[in-house]
Design an enzyme around this catalytic site. Sequence first.
Site, PDB file in Angstrom:
ATOM      1  CB  SER A   1      -0.881  -0.012   1.246  1.00  0.00           C
ATOM      2  OG  SER A   1      -1.447   1.269   1.451  1.00  0.00           O
ATOM      3  N   GLY A   2       0.544   2.209  -0.848  1.00  0.00           N
ATOM      4  CA  GLY A   2       1.367   3.413  -0.929  1.00  0.00           C
ATOM      5  C   GLY A   2       1.388   4.226   0.340  1.00  0.00           C
TER       6      GLY A   2
ATOM      7  CB  CYS B   1      -9.726  -0.508   9.111  1.00  0.00           C
ATOM      8  SG  CYS B   1      -8.496  -0.014   7.930  1.00  0.00           S
TER       9      CYS B   1
END
Lengths: 393, 393
Positions: A204-205, A331
Amino acid sequence: MQRIYLDANATTPLLPEVLEAMRPFWLEVFGNASSIHQPGQQARAALDLARDQMASFLHCRASEVVFTSGGTEGDNLALFGAMGPSDASTPGHLITTSVEHNAVLKTALALGEAGAEVTILPCNTQGVVEPAALQAALRPNTRLVSIIFANNETGVIQPIAELAAIAHAHGALFHTDAVQAAGKLPLDLSPEGPLRHVDLLTLSGHKLYAPKGTGVLFVRRSVRLAPLLFGGSHERHRRPGTENVPGIVALGKAAELAGAWMASKEHAHLAQLRDRLEAGLLASIPASGVNGAGAPRTGNTTNLYFDHVEAEALVIALDLKGIAVSGGSACHSGATEPSHVLKAMGLSTERARGSIRFSLSRLTTAQEIDAALAIIPDAVARLRQLSPTWKQS
Amino acid sequence: MQRIYLDANATTPLLPEVLEAMRPFWLEVFGNASSIHQPGQQARAALDLARDQMASFLHCRASEVVFTSGGTEGDNLALFGAMGPSDASTPGHLITTSVEHNAVLKTALALGEAGAEVTILPCNTQGVVEPAALQAALRPNTRLVSIIFANNETGVIQPIAELAAIAHAHGALFHTDAVQAAGKLPLDLSPEGPLRHVDLLTLSGHKLYAPKGTGVLFVRRSVRLAPLLFGGSHERHRRPGTENVPGIVALGKAAELAGAWMASKEHAHLAQLRDRLEAGLLASIPASGVNGAGAPRTGNTTNLYFDHVEAEALVIALDLKGIAVSGGSACHSGATEPSHVLKAMGLSTERARGSIRFSLSRLTTAQEIDAALAIIPDAVARLRQLSPTWKQS
């Protein structure tokens, strides 16, 4: 008030060099990389460079890099793409673990509802998945094993090379969610490297100082992957949609910087800062401890329990003092259920609810750690004064 | 050499105001919008504002806006999500058309392979899908009708309000790919508005002067949509993955600017520029014509055929003169097959291969159009001199 950001596992800021790298691609070099005219070809050249930078970082071929919109998409593409369809007569079998990120865990459950057989491996009390457990779970129809490289909540590192070799010896594909490993652990996917049995790997960037909305799925050359999205022929038919040129340029630059950073002394220095924070908190806060202390962990992360403290209350109290930390995964924020990762490690619900993740970034300074150490013990003590169970203990 | 960009349907540059709006979200306000601490809540507030801006642009509720990674994902989510699973005993029926973007067309074919019944409606010679054809194609098991709002290659506008009403009267859901309509045609999705029968509508950021890698799927409140990706609970469980805060902020700003622009005189002015280009080319180039001239079209697009010219050769010739145009969709560049859209309109393969799309942006000037008119006819004439068929004709 000084603001101290110790939540780098939730997201990282861009590095100034990354921001600088993508600057020309908003107004000047804005073409669609599929266009054959010069504005398009300039964009295409920038994509090619970024793909080479990422391939160099992962020690893989440029053609094995598939750019995605982030970690969640990468995990979904890996699991759905490698599993393929299941039906009652030929169900595929997926093995994953109880310490995955929800992007893998919920996808596994969705595959289960769609007819696949799904095994969720347990971990030991340190959060580590035992290779023997994987060995015992393999079945003739096991198509894919997906195991997280480094956990987002605890930093606990799995023995990925060994686990992947077991899967391969059995003829199954192996995927790892390496979102929290990238830039912290070496990722050598070359055919001779330690990760040669890893077929699919998600990045993931925005955990790597690149923009949100960017990511990579490494797909080893030998792997046939069904696409998740349909449309144009982008990314060699593996991921349609106009390429996010500025984002991909930034991610390529971030990969290059991550490689250089890991080869520098700063890498070890960050782990020393983490150790200083961890030791300082343990020394000054009674009834505390490190979750996963007995396992190898990424150098930027420590997850501590503080008995008789509600993590959410502590997150808010520290936020008011300028310190950003997290109770579990971002999350999961606001969720009333305790972390599934900490529960899988055998923590009681109370202890899981009283655990805090501190995750340092490459920008974290010794001064910030000292400042945090001057604030956190007092905040814990104040919350405990309000706790009826603490007074009784 | 002056560079003239007439390929805005492939992608648009960012507007400076859009770039400015996202500037704080790279280094300063970089939090994960799911985090409960202040850096996270600052990001959350920015997301909320962007969602309101988009809802205002679409005349819908903020809760009906689902941010995606772009048009392709939006179309895939709409089609897979609304169709749901099919099996031999209860196949769902999807109706779409021969003039869709590949993000819809290829997804429809994938649904067909997965067991759905799929009908591809034809269009007339002007590229318009006849409402009577939709009426005749509806079946008791029709779950979804998906029809493009404005075509990317020709600009031809479909009678969406009427088509959606027909689908609704039959009890089917209605989706439209409005990627090329947004910012060019009014999109009023309010319960009393002309698009009240549209249940799902796809937008792409990079066709609206916002970044690549951003998009929206409008999902009407009454619609139950199965997710395409699994993971966190972002976007009300409809699209997991850490929100691309800078990209979404930019898209919100772009929506606000698009609404203001459409209410301004510049909107009509752009159509006049397009008309000037079209008329000038038709007047100075023999054996040419407008594809879809008899249909309503978006004000920025014209698709012209030049008999005895290969579009790809003309694209390259014009590129050498500094003019960026396209032969069909950017996603199709380099493809040897002629445009499926032009073929569906009844063009011969030769004529489809000799057609060029000119698509103006809000930044296109009258001077640029005049400069293009001074270059293009000569380029066509030179290519025709090399064509054996032109010499014979």
